[in-house]
Motif scaffolding. Sequence first.
Motif, PDB file in Angstrom:
ATOM      1  N   ASN A   9       0.798  -1.231   0.000  1.00  0.00           N
ATOM      2  CA  ASN A   9       0.000   0.000   0.000  1.00  0.00           C
ATOM      3  C   ASN A   9       0.831   1.283   0.000  1.00  0.00           C
ATOM      4  O   ASN A   9       0.284   2.364   0.217  1.00  0.00           O
ATOM      5  CB  ASN A   9      -0.930   0.009   1.212  1.00  0.00           C
ATOM      6  N   THR A  10       2.109   1.171  -0.224  1.00  0.00           N
ATOM      7  CA  THR A  10       2.992   2.343  -0.225  1.00  0.00           C
ATOM      8  C   THR A  10       3.648   2.492  -1.587  1.00  0.00           C
ATOM      9  O   THR A  10       4.092   1.495  -2.166  1.00  0.00           O
ATOM     10  CB  THR A  10       4.092   2.187   0.857  1.00  0.00           C
ATOM     11  N   PRO A  11       3.692   3.722  -2.138  1.00  0.00           N
ATOM     12  CA  PRO A  11       4.381   3.919  -3.425  1.00  0.00           C
ATOM     13  C   PRO A  11       5.810   3.420  -3.336  1.00  0.00           C
ATOM     14  O   PRO A  11       6.514   3.646  -2.342  1.00  0.00           O
ATOM     15  CB  PRO A  11       4.313   5.435  -3.632  1.00  0.00           C
ATOM     16  N   LYS A  12       6.229   2.733  -4.391  1.00  0.00           N
ATOM     17  CA  LYS A  12       7.555   2.110  -4.410  1.00  0.00           C
ATOM     18  C   LYS A  12       8.308   2.511  -5.666  1.00  0.00           C
ATOM     19  O   LYS A  12       7.725   2.894  -6.677  1.00  0.00           O
ATOM     20  CB  LYS A  12       7.411   0.584  -4.365  1.00  0.00           C
ATOM     21  N   ARG A  13       9.628   2.381  -5.535  1.00  0.00           N
ATOM     22  CA  ARG A  13      10.479   2.565  -6.710  1.00  0.00           C
ATOM     23  C   ARG A  13      10.626   1.241  -7.428  1.00  0.00           C
ATOM     24  O   ARG A  13      10.789   1.198  -8.635  1.00  0.00           O
ATOM     25  CB  ARG A  13      11.851   3.095  -6.273  1.00  0.00           C
ATOM     26  N   GLY A  14      10.597   0.117  -6.626  1.00  0.00           N
ATOM     27  CA  GLY A  14      10.639  -1.240  -7.149  1.00  0.00           C
ATOM     28  C   GLY A  14      12.060  -1.707  -7.413  1.00  0.00           C
ATOM     29  O   GLY A  14      12.884  -0.941  -7.860  1.00  0.00           O
ATOM     30  N   PRO A  15      12.393  -2.947  -7.134  1.00  0.00           N
ATOM     31  CA  PRO A  15      11.559  -3.990  -6.506  1.00  0.00           C
ATOM     32  C   PRO A  15      11.869  -4.123  -5.018  1.00  0.00           C
ATOM     33  O   PRO A  15      12.605  -5.019  -4.617  1.00  0.00           O
ATOM     34  CB  PRO A  15      11.972  -5.237  -7.263  1.00  0.00           C
ATOM     35  N   GLU A  16      11.333  -3.239  -4.183  1.00  0.00           N
ATOM     36  CA  GLU A  16      11.576  -3.306  -2.755  1.00  0.00           C
ATOM     37  C   GLU A  16      10.963  -4.564  -2.144  1.00  0.00           C
ATOM     38  O   GLU A  16      10.016  -5.135  -2.674  1.00  0.00           O
ATOM     39  CB  GLU A  16      10.997  -2.068  -2.040  1.00  0.00           C
ATOM     40  N   ARG A  17      11.535  -4.922  -0.988  1.00  0.00           N
ATOM     41  CA  ARG A  17      11.012  -6.002  -0.181  1.00  0.00           C
ATOM     42  C   ARG A  17      10.836  -5.510   1.239  1.00  0.00           C
ATOM     43  O   ARG A  17      11.326  -4.439   1.617  1.00  0.00           O
ATOM     44  CB  ARG A  17      11.972  -7.202  -0.198  1.00  0.00           C
ATOM     45  N   VAL A  18      10.131  -6.292   2.020  1.00  0.00           N
ATOM     46  CA  VAL A  18       9.978  -5.950   3.428  1.00  0.00           C
ATOM     47  C   VAL A  18      11.369  -5.862   4.061  1.00  0.00           C
ATOM     48  O   VAL A  18      12.209  -6.746   3.868  1.00  0.00           O
ATOM     49  CB  VAL A  18       9.113  -6.993   4.157  1.00  0.00           C
ATOM     50  N   GLY A  19      11.591  -4.782   4.825  1.00  0.00           N
ATOM     51  CA  GLY A  19      12.905  -4.559   5.423  1.00  0.00           C
ATOM     52  C   GLY A  19      13.747  -3.558   4.665  1.00  0.00           C
ATOM     53  O   GLY A  19      14.800  -3.138   5.153  1.00  0.00           O
ATOM     54  N   ASP A  20      13.297  -3.159   3.460  1.00  0.00           N
ATOM     55  CA  ASP A  20      14.022  -2.162   2.684  1.00  0.00           C
ATOM     56  C   ASP A  20      13.564  -0.755   3.046  1.00  0.00           C
ATOM     57  O   ASP A  20      12.509  -0.558   3.670  1.00  0.00           O
ATOM     58  CB  ASP A  20      13.809  -2.401   1.188  1.00  0.00           C
ATOM     59  N   LEU A  21      14.342   0.220   2.617  1.00  0.00           N
ATOM     60  CA  LEU A  21      14.016   1.614   2.881  1.00  0.00           C
ATOM     61  C   LEU A  21      12.774   2.046   2.114  1.00  0.00           C
ATOM     62  O   LEU A  21      12.533   1.607   0.980  1.00  0.00           O
ATOM     63  CB  LEU A  21      15.187   2.527   2.485  1.00  0.00           C
ATOM     64  N   ILE A  22      12.002   2.923   2.720  1.00  0.00           N
ATOM     65  CA  ILE A  22      10.870   3.562   2.051  1.00  0.00           C
ATOM     66  C   ILE A  22      11.342   4.912   1.538  1.00  0.00           C
ATOM     67  O   ILE A  22      11.802   5.761   2.305  1.00  0.00           O
ATOM     68  CB  ILE A  22       9.689   3.770   3.017  1.00  0.00           C
ATOM     69  N   PHE A  23      11.272   5.121   0.223  1.00  0.00           N
ATOM     70  CA  PHE A  23      11.584   6.420  -0.353  1.00  0.00           C
ATOM     71  C   PHE A  23      10.291   7.207  -0.501  1.00  0.00           C
ATOM     72  O   PHE A  23       9.278   6.682  -0.993  1.00  0.00           O
ATOM     73  CB  PHE A  23      12.253   6.273  -1.715  1.00  0.00           C
ATOM     74  N   GLU A  24      10.327   8.455  -0.103  1.00  0.00           N
ATOM     75  CA  GLU A  24       9.114   9.270  -0.138  1.00  0.00           C
ATOM     76  C   GLU A  24       8.681   9.575  -1.564  1.00  0.00           C
ATOM     77  O   GLU A  24       9.494   9.867  -2.432  1.00  0.00           O
ATOM     78  CB  GLU A  24       9.341  10.586   0.612  1.00  0.00           C
ATOM     79  N   ASP A  25       7.379   9.498  -1.771  1.00  0.00           N
ATOM     80  CA  ASP A  25       6.763   9.951  -3.027  1.00  0.00           C
ATOM     81  C   ASP A  25       6.525  11.456  -2.885  1.00  0.00           C
ATOM     82  O   ASP A  25       5.434  11.910  -2.541  1.00  0.00           O
ATOM     83  CB  ASP A  25       5.458   9.189  -3.264  1.00  0.00           C
TER      84      ASP A  25
END
Length: 1000
Positions: A806-822
């Motif tokens: 449910n969070t915008p992603k750059r891809g291909p993130e996985r659980v435990g990776d950094l969240i980059f702000e949209d």
Amino acid sequence: MRKLLPRVNPHRSVHILFLVLCLLFGTQVLAQSTVQVQGTIIDSTGEPLPGVNVVIKGTAVGTVSDLDGKYTLNVPSDAVLVFSFVGFISQEIPVNNQTVINLTLAEDTSDLDEFVVVGYGLQRKSDLTGAISSIKSEEINRLPVSNVTQSLQGRVSGVQVTSNSGAPGAGTTIRIRGVGTLNNSSPLFVVDGMLLDDIDFLNPNDVESMEVLKDASATAIYGSRGANGVVIVTTKGGSFDTKGKINIDAFTGVQQVAKKIDLVNGRQFAELANELEQNVGNQPIYDVNDYGVGTDWQDQIFRNAPVSSVNLGASGGNANTSYNLSVNYFNQKGVVKESEFERLTLRLNNQYKLGEAVTFGHNFSFIYFNQQNEPGVVGNAYRAYPIFNPRNPDGTFTNTAPVGNPVAQFEYNSNNQTNDYRSVGNFFMDVKFLKDFTFRSNFGLDLSFRDGKNFTPVFFVSPTQQNPENSISVNTGRARNILWENTVNYNKEWDDHRINLLGGVTTQSFYQESLGGGRRNLPGEDPSLWYLNAGELTSQTNSNSAGDWAMLSFLFRANYVYKDKFLVTGTFRRDGSSRFGRENRFGNFPSIALGYRLIEEGFLQNQNFLSNLKIRGSWGIIGNDKIAFYEGRPVVTGNTNAVFGVNEELIYGATLTRLANPFIQWEETITSNLGLEFGFFDDRLTGELDYYYRRTNDILVGVPIPSYVGASNNPIVNAASVENKGIDLSLNWREQKGDFGYNFGIVASTVNNSVLDIGEGNEAIFGGAVGISGLLGSRTIVGESIGHYFGYKTAGVFQNEEQLANTPKRGPERVGDLIFEDTNGDGVVNNNDRVILGSPIPDLIFGFNLGFDYKGFDFGADFNGTVGNEIYNSKKQVRFNTYNFETSFLDRWTGEGTSNEEPRVTNGGHNYEVSDRFIEKGSFLRLRNIQIGYSFPTVALDRFKVQNFRLYLSGTNLFTLTKYSGYTPEIGGGNVLGTGYDSGLYPIARTVNIGISANF
């Protein structure tokens, strides 16, 4: 007396008898309360002061000190002696039955008759209209450093001095009032009239004073050379009709790494490495129970290292000759093994009189450098696995792949020596004519020669650390800088007027050339074979390049003072540079400045609170041509060969590889300055406050062109504009009360840097570190500071699959990776979401110092620091393999709720994009130097014919308060488009020294 009494009138006999008795009694009392006081008077450097007035307070009775600073005077035992000398702070000392009173007089730096060095001459401090800061020899010599520019650190407002490295002999980066160009932002250096690009060769003991010129009124006389500020250095000279003297200055000390980086130990590494393998779907590879603390590779490469300096000087003069001779040997071993720097300096400063009208002389130094460069082990020590030992049980070096074994590097890659030979100086002649005119001809030279040699033997440590064929590389370089200046000075004073006019013409030419070669497969490894001819001819490589340019300049300056109150300075310089085409070769650089000394007004004369008050303002245009030699000319490169014809012959050819723009012209820097100078309480408190604005137009930048053109460069055009503005403040309090004196000083400067224009299209300029996807981490755009950090802003760590979905992603993130702000809110994270992450340019640069002296004891401490800048920890970002980890990785995400800052352990990929994960606070406060000394009483030294002897203990970089995790928050470097990146700097050393200073 009995025979005389009868001759006296009987009526007056009683009165005479009474008078005689009073005289006898008074004489006896005076004899009982009178003492003979003697002593020696010296200045703050230990030099004797002749001609000092020593007067009994409230009387005209007194004496003066002789050529050796000695005096003798009979005084009442309860008298107070007043010691006074022009240019020095007067002192009052109660006798209190003392028979020996030795004294050190401090210079009165606020004396309005003091002269300071300005461009092409001297000027009364009271007459200055420009922003000029000065630092004297006693402040310079307090710091046991190899590079004299480090003496400016934290001592001069508006000046930021940053060490490029902690390596022995490393230089500094100097910024005066910010960065005003996208090119070379270094200031101009002027040593005894010789214009130079660096002063790394200087022996600090030779320096008499350093003046920093900051605004147009001060720097415009240097035209295009002064766009980034000017540092004028005056070296020590002898004096006519002065008794010869010898001085010795020496110190020795030990250095150690001021701070180590917190890296994980062996067991922690095994845990993180196993976890990394599991995160990519592999099985753990280490049994963590097999490892303990392991190897701290930093301990393997660092050492406690000695540093020492010995300086011997002699000076003096007779009626027609003055001389100053000095010899200095400086040796510094690095805190990283197999690194060392030594310098031998000889200086000859002489003057000769030919009658009353003609004086000629020379200021020359001859310098030899030898430098051993460490073999690049700092980065490998940072990345090497702590689970490895340096050596195997059989004594061979351990395979520490994926990086090289740092200890093996010392063994096999340390034969890297560089020798420099340099001669810098000038010959000059002064001719006085027509009473008020002086003609000066100044011929300057800067000649240098460098040779280097690097030998690598055959060795094998691992498949990635080996050299199957020994090799030798040799390089040489030479440079020539010739200056010839001819000026005429007119100086006249009458009634309430004072005028000084200066006019002249100067020319300067530069040439440099480098030559290098290499061969492999030498028949042996003995140093007697380390020559190119010993290697195989078929393996030969060579290179050769050169460059030259020249300048022709015309200059004029007028200073006018009316009633010591109203001040006017006008300057004009016209520069011509061969770096530009014929149509735009010359540039004109004027300035105007006004000053008003309010302290001379009548309503401020009869008060004791305010002792100095002056306002001044300046405006001017300065140029800049600091582009590479070849940027203004096309470059043809040879060895562009091809096979042609029926017989397929190899045809040797050349092609145009660098385009030139013949229409480029000078960068122009428009500066304005408004300053206030003040003094309180008889100048015990003094200060200066300046507001400056500096705008550079037509900045020379490279414009991208299509690759099919075939050129390797981006042609230079005049396109960008940059502004800097801010406030400089300096405050000083100094007071002397009898034997006790104390002082406190502070300097502070703000810098607001902004790009106004980048040229057609205003396209961003990128630089700095590269992220995992190839994006550069520094950006320069309109409206922001030069070289700010640009990347992704993080918003925590993905904690679970629901959040990931449910969070915008750059891809291909996985659980435990950094969240980059949209950041733009379009529901997708891409390059358009990168934002400004900070700037390497500090908001505030500051320094403060304090000290005291009591009788023979003295104490001083210097602090410096910055506020508001950021550092990019790029060494932590670069992970293209499994390397060792900083301890911050121990706080990584290992499951939901475990961390919302440090992501799971990975190599490369999403978490290693340019982001604020690698941005750290760069603000710091450093104890730059602390020193305590003792000067032995001159009475005790007289029997040894010693004028003064001082012993001191000092510490440098003893502590630094900072949140930055690297070796040092000082990140220097010359590339203004990509500064502030720490890719693994040679660490700064903490040093403790003991030293002596003596005069004979």
